[in-house]
Design an enzyme around this catalytic site. Structure first.
Site, PDB file in Angstrom:
ATOM      1  N   GLU A 198       0.805  -1.201   0.000  1.00 17.00           N
ATOM      2  CA  GLU A 198       0.000   0.000   0.000  1.00 17.00           C
ATOM      3  C   GLU A 198       0.842   1.257   0.000  1.00 17.00           C
ATOM      4  O   GLU A 198       1.967   1.285   0.479  1.00 17.00           O
ATOM      5  CB  GLU A 198      -0.922  -0.003   1.200  1.00 17.00           C
ATOM      6  CG  GLU A 198      -0.163  -0.118   2.485  1.00 17.00           C
ATOM      7  CD  GLU A 198      -1.096  -0.293   3.645  1.00 17.00           C
ATOM      8  OE1 GLU A 198      -2.007  -1.122   3.546  1.00 17.00           O
ATOM      9  OE2 GLU A 198      -0.912   0.407   4.639  1.00 17.00           O
ATOM     10  N   CYS A 249       3.053   8.193   1.543  1.00 13.26           N
ATOM     11  CA  CYS A 249       3.571   7.166   2.442  1.00 13.26           C
ATOM     12  C   CYS A 249       3.757   5.879   1.634  1.00 13.26           C
ATOM     13  O   CYS A 249       2.807   5.402   1.018  1.00 13.26           O
ATOM     14  CB  CYS A 249       2.564   6.965   3.571  1.00 13.26           C
ATOM     15  SG  CYS A 249       2.999   5.639   4.690  1.00 13.26           S
ATOM     16  N   CYS A 274       6.523  -7.748   7.287  1.00 12.60           N
ATOM     17  CA  CYS A 274       7.631  -7.205   8.071  1.00 12.60           C
ATOM     18  C   CYS A 274       8.071  -8.265   9.073  1.00 12.60           C
ATOM     19  O   CYS A 274       7.246  -8.980   9.629  1.00 12.60           O
ATOM     20  CB  CYS A 274       7.191  -5.945   8.819  1.00 12.60           C
ATOM     21  SG  CYS A 274       8.523  -5.184   9.768  1.00 12.60           S
ATOM     22  N   CYS A 293       6.268  -6.278  15.640  1.00 11.47           N
ATOM     23  CA  CYS A 293       5.729  -5.409  16.693  1.00 11.47           C
ATOM     24  C   CYS A 293       4.289  -5.862  16.965  1.00 11.47           C
ATOM     25  O   CYS A 293       3.513  -6.064  16.034  1.00 11.47           O
ATOM     26  CB  CYS A 293       5.761  -3.946  16.262  1.00 11.47           C
ATOM     27  SG  CYS A 293       7.424  -3.383  15.865  1.00 11.47           S
ATOM     28  N   CYS A 337       1.091  -4.037  15.538  1.00  9.93           N
ATOM     29  CA  CYS A 337       1.096  -3.639  14.129  1.00  9.93           C
ATOM     30  C   CYS A 337       0.513  -4.723  13.224  1.00  9.93           C
ATOM     31  O   CYS A 337       0.902  -5.884  13.299  1.00  9.93           O
ATOM     32  CB  CYS A 337       2.532  -3.312  13.718  1.00  9.93           C
ATOM     33  SG  CYS A 337       2.724  -2.986  11.960  1.00  9.93           S
ATOM     34  N   LEU A 380       9.587   4.801  18.843  1.00  6.71           N
ATOM     35  CA  LEU A 380       9.891   4.502  20.248  1.00  6.71           C
ATOM     36  C   LEU A 380       8.835   3.554  20.805  1.00  6.71           C
ATOM     37  O   LEU A 380       9.119   2.441  21.206  1.00  6.71           O
ATOM     38  CB  LEU A 380       9.892   5.782  21.079  1.00  6.71           C
ATOM     39  CG  LEU A 380      10.960   6.820  20.770  1.00  6.71           C
ATOM     40  CD1 LEU A 380      10.699   8.082  21.583  1.00  6.71           C
ATOM     41  CD2 LEU A 380      12.335   6.256  21.115  1.00  6.71           C
ATOM     42  N   CYS A 439      -0.785   1.620   9.143  1.00 10.16           N
ATOM     43  CA  CYS A 439       0.176   0.643   8.643  1.00 10.16           C
ATOM     44  C   CYS A 439      -0.380  -0.744   8.300  1.00 10.16           C
ATOM     45  O   CYS A 439      -0.789  -1.498   9.159  1.00 10.16           O
ATOM     46  CB  CYS A 439       1.211   0.529   9.774  1.00 10.16           C
ATOM     47  SG  CYS A 439       2.652  -0.421   9.451  1.00 10.16           S
TER      48      CYS A 439
END
Ligand code: SAH
Ligand code: SF4
Length: 361
Positions: free
Chosen positions: A92, A105, A112, A116, A119, A219, A339
């Site tokens: 995307e 973006c 990935c 995380c 996510c 972070l 995301c």
């Protein structure tokens, strides 16, 4: 089928042009500009002497741009594109206009590996890296799409905040950046490009040594313990080490080189006053602005969006401590802009499930 010309970095091409095709620097630059600057769709459209084109096309094809599998405009002007790659994988890219500027973006990987916990993309695992042609192709495709829409601002900024960890695919990202930023390539100013990372320190050091793009560091935890709870990468590259290096690096640069820190706020987990105090301590002496990003809830996630009041109080506490802090507006929420979400949703729909499971309740 030949390899794609578009996968060559700027320097890779200049070297090949000289050693393999016997072109001068000026001739090589012209071809680079024809392909990347002017956006010639095939070799026939490249304006250069026929003998030069004949040599290069005998070795390289031009990559097709990713196809638009789906585009979704949101009420705030955001347009979310699901782009189909040649192997039918999708990534995307999101066009986010402001009054005078517009940010694109883009993605760096399909999926990935960083896992995380909050996510959506992280839940997919890494499927594959994107090639330089696919990274630049997202930009070229969306630019072409939005150019056709009257009255909306052209692209002024690029952020690597779509799917994937750009620094886990550093060679391809660097090659893509060389094409995007070269004066004879796309000619996009490096200072208007932001690469966002979960904190892969050696790759980060290399990126900042070899380019002048801006860095965003995710972070997401106010201290190492809370960060580790949602970001496994904390184990490999502890945030304190990453920040210590950024502190030193910033000291050797001017203020304009400062980093952007992203802090995804997870309701009840990292949005309390004590968390704000921890964050203030964590960032002590490290220059940079902080963006607070209220968590974008997605189907199946146990995490919650924080209360607006908690976000405002957190923001106020950081500001009172003298920090340069902003609350990131959640753009395009009506098309699930966070995301990796459109991608997942598309797969869900392919399986015949509802695309708006949250809204039906
Ligand atoms: N892998 C890189 C870049 C892509 S993620 C990185 O992690 O920095 C871009 C940003 O989106 C990161 O700051 C990430 O923490 C944030 N993000 C991921 N999922 C989110 C969600 N559901 N809601 C809000 N922000 C999210
Ligand atoms: Fe990967 Fe970034 Fe998502 Fe973490 S937040 S899983 S690094 S895309």
């Amino acid at each position: 089928m030949h390899p794609y010309f578009d996968n060559l970095s700027r320097d890779g091409w200049l070297e090949e042009a000289r050693s393999r095709f016997g072109l001068t620097l000026a001739q090589a630059r012209r071809i680079f500009r024809e392909v990347h600057g002017r956006g010639a769709p095939d070799w026939d459209a490249v304006e250069a002497p026929a003998w030069q084109i004949a040599r290069v096309r005998a070795a390289y094809d031009l990559a097709p741009l990713p196809a638009v599998a789906e585009s979704r405009p949101a009420e705030d002007g955001t347009i979310k594109y699901l782009l189909r790659l040649e192997d039918d994988r999708t990534v995307e890219a999101v066009y986010i206009p402001d009054d005078t500027r517009a940010t694109l973006c883009i993605s760096s990987q399909v999926g990935c590996a960083m896992a995380c916990d909050f996510c959506f993309t992280g839940k997919m695992g890494l499927i594959r890296h994107l090639t330089p042609a696919e990274i630049v192709g997202q930009f070229k495709r969306v630019r072409r799409e939005v150019e056709g829409i009257p009255g909306i601002p052209p692209l002024t900024n690029i952020v690597f905040m779509g799917m994937g960890e750009p620094l886990h695919n550093l060679d391809h990202v660097l090659a893509a950046l060389s094409i995007l930023t070269d004066d004879f390539g796309v000619g996009f100013p490096a200072r208007r490009i932001t690469v966002s990372t979960s904190g892969l320190l050696p790759a980060m050091q290399r990126l900042l040594a070899e380019t002048t793009v801006r860095l965003a560091l995710s972070l997401n935890g106010p201290n190492p313990e809370k960060r580790l709870a949602v970001m496994p990468v904390e184990k490999a590259w502890p945030i304190r080490d990453v920040l210590a290096w950024i502190r030193e690096w910033s000291a050797t640069r001017g203020n304009h080189h400062t980093v952007m820190f992203e802090y995804v706020m997870l309701g009840g987990l990292n949005d309390a006053a004590a968390d704000a105090d921890d964050l203030i301590r964590l960032l002590e002496g490290v220059p940079g602005r902080v963006n607070l990003i209220p968590f974008n809830a997605h189907p199946g996630s146990p995490y919650l969006r924080p209360d607006d009041a908690a976000v405002l109080a957190f923001h106020a506490r950081l500001r009172a401590a003298g920090m340069h802090v902003f609350i990131r507006k959640s753009r395009g929420r009506d098309v699930l802009a966070a995301c990796g979400q459109l991608h997942q949703e598309n797969r869900r729909r392919a399986r015949g499930e509802s695309i708006f499971p949250l809204r039906q309740t």
